[in-house]
Design an enzyme around this catalytic site. Structure first.
Site, PDB file in Angstrom:
ATOM      1  CE1 TYR A 143      -1.134   0.257   2.979  1.00  0.00           C
ATOM      2  CE2 TYR A 143      -2.116  -1.841   2.428  1.00  0.00           C
ATOM      3  CZ  TYR A 143      -1.203  -0.840   2.161  1.00  0.00           C
ATOM      4  OH  TYR A 143      -0.374  -0.937   1.079  1.00  0.00           O
ATOM      5  CE  LYS A 189      14.298  -0.001   5.490  1.00  0.00           C
ATOM      6  NZ  LYS A 189      15.333  -0.290   4.494  1.00  0.00           N
ATOM      7  CG  ASP A 221      15.824  -2.212   1.840  1.00  0.00           C
ATOM      8  OD1 ASP A 221      15.635  -3.185   2.609  1.00  0.00           O
ATOM      9  OD2 ASP A 221      16.625  -1.300   2.108  1.00  0.00           O
ATOM     10  CG  ASP A 245      -0.766  -3.688  -1.247  1.00  0.00           C
ATOM     11  OD1 ASP A 245      -1.064  -4.356  -2.255  1.00  0.00           O
ATOM     12  OD2 ASP A 245      -1.279  -2.585  -0.990  1.00  0.00           O
ATOM     13  CG  ASP A 249       0.470  -6.010  -6.912  1.00  0.00           C
ATOM     14  OD1 ASP A 249      -0.242  -6.894  -6.385  1.00  0.00           O
ATOM     15  OD2 ASP A 249      -0.001  -4.996  -7.466  1.00  0.00           O
TER      16      ASP A 249
END
Ligand code: NAD
Length: 355
Positions: A143, A189, A221, A245, A249
């Site tokens: 980001y 990852k 994943d 992020d 959620d």
């Protein structure tokens, strides 16, 4: 001698003022039965600040926050601000505030209340007893990474982490795990990304200082799948900005209602405590918003101020009120004995917190 804390209140937009007022009611209630006192100062941020100062984050709000022991924040935003240029948008103010405070660690607990297991979209036996904490790196990663550019025929962003950035967030996760079930799942990852390979190496290194804590690594994943399959396997999930992020959620929805979940952004000069939900303009001013996420955020604030007795009182009060069957409208279909308003819910929790 009683301890005094200076709390900056940033109520914000939409339901923000309604829910922060209830958290203050509860804080005052615990103050009345403990040896702590609060001095509150109100500051504007978000759309309400644009209305008054033509900027979403006035300098006086930054100064006020930096001079406080903690910041309790409601939410910002609303449809009337959606078409403003980027520098005037409410969320620009929030992002800048996090930067000013230097809060690089976002902590989001996802705890299910026994009385509300039915509010989850997952099966009761899968979610009953879930108590996990997502520790998300907040000020680095893709980001913020440079270079970044949008060209007519392509666009790119850069995922970058320094050893120092990984070290400091990993330490936060291990410290949290020490006070919990002593397990950290570091999510990355590393099979594809070099930045994740470095992440893994540094986390392994930090883990050496915490021999009591069990560390495991998981690809993002797989972590997404495991969160839905068996969320109880997690204690502390440590991850970077973009993965955190998304996963935080997903973790919040394991629990069910968005109106219940608090968060803390820490690691900088002053901690920022806020519900995970937004300003809910669709229900603002109706007295039906659930104030529990904000009240639980105030409890996280008290823990960071080392006021554990007061924090316990709040958490116990929330559990008792839910056990008694009081529900705000968002949870009215889950074993409600009585549906109460935002302010009635705050008063009930305040009352139980003094017992
Ligand atoms: P939202 O979280 O505000 O609302 C989503 C849904 O959940 C709505 O139906 C709302 O009524 C409900 N809801 C949220 N909080 C609730 C509560 N405490 N009690 C009962 N119901 C609740 O998300 P959104 O609708 O996508 O965004 C609305 C505005 O909030 C936008 O302007 C957005 O930019 C902003 N926002 C702000 C923050 C923040 O301040 N940290 C975070 C997310 C969104």
């Amino acid at each position: 001698m009683s301890k005094r804390y200076k709390i900056a209140l940033i109520k914000g937009d939409g339901i923000g003022p309604e829910i922060v007022d209830e958290a203050v009611k509860v804080l005052d209630a615990v103050a009345s039965v403990t040896d702590i006192e609060f001095d509150y100062n109100d500051y504007l941020m978000g759309g309400c600040a644009v209305d008054v100062f033509d900027t979403p984050l006035p300098q006086e709000t930054i100064n006020g926050a930096l001079e406080s022991d903690a910041v309790l924040f409601g939410a910002i935003g609303g449809p009337q601000y959606d078409s403003l240029p980027k520098d005037k948008r409410p969320e620009t103010g929030l992002l800048q505030m996090r930067k000013e405070l230097g809060v690089f660690a976002n902590l989001r607990p996802a705890i299910i209340f026994d009385e509300l297991t039915a509010a989850s979209t997952l099966k009761e036996e899968v979610v009953k007893g879930v108590n996990l904490l997502v520790v998300r790196e907040l000020t680095g990663g893709i980001y913020f990474g440079q270079p970044r550019e949008k060209l007519p025929d392509r666009a790119y962003n850069t995922m970058v982490y320094t050893v120092e950035e990984i070290k400091r967030i990993a330490k936060v996760a291990f410290e949290q795990a020490l006070n919990r079930d002593k397990k950290v799942t570091s999510v990355d990852k590393a099979n594809v990304l070099e930045v994740s390979q470095l992440w893994r190496e540094v986390v392994e290194d930090v883990a050496k200082d915490y021999p009591q804590v069990h560390l495991e690594h998981m690809y993002v994943d797989n972590a997404a799948m495991q969160l839905i399959r068996d969320p109880k396997q997690f204690d502390v999930i440590l991850t970077g900005n973009i993965f955190g992020d998304i996963l935080s959620d997903a973790a919040s929805m394991v629990v069910g209602s968005i109106g219940l979940l608090p968060s803390a952004s820490v690691g900088g000069k002053v901690g920022l405590y806020e519900p995970i939900h937004g300003s809910a303009p669709d229900i603002a001013g109706q007295g039906i918003a659930n104030p529990i996420a904000t009240i639980m955020s105030a409890s996280m604030m008290l823990r960071d101020l080392q006021e554990h007795v007061a924090a316990d009182k709040i958490e116990h009060a929330v559990k008792e009120v839910l056990k008694e069957g009081y529900r705000t409208k968002d949870l009215s279909s889950f074993d409600a004995k009585e549906v109460v308003s935002t302010s009635e819910m705050g008063s009930l929790i305040a009352e139980y917190a003094t017992k």
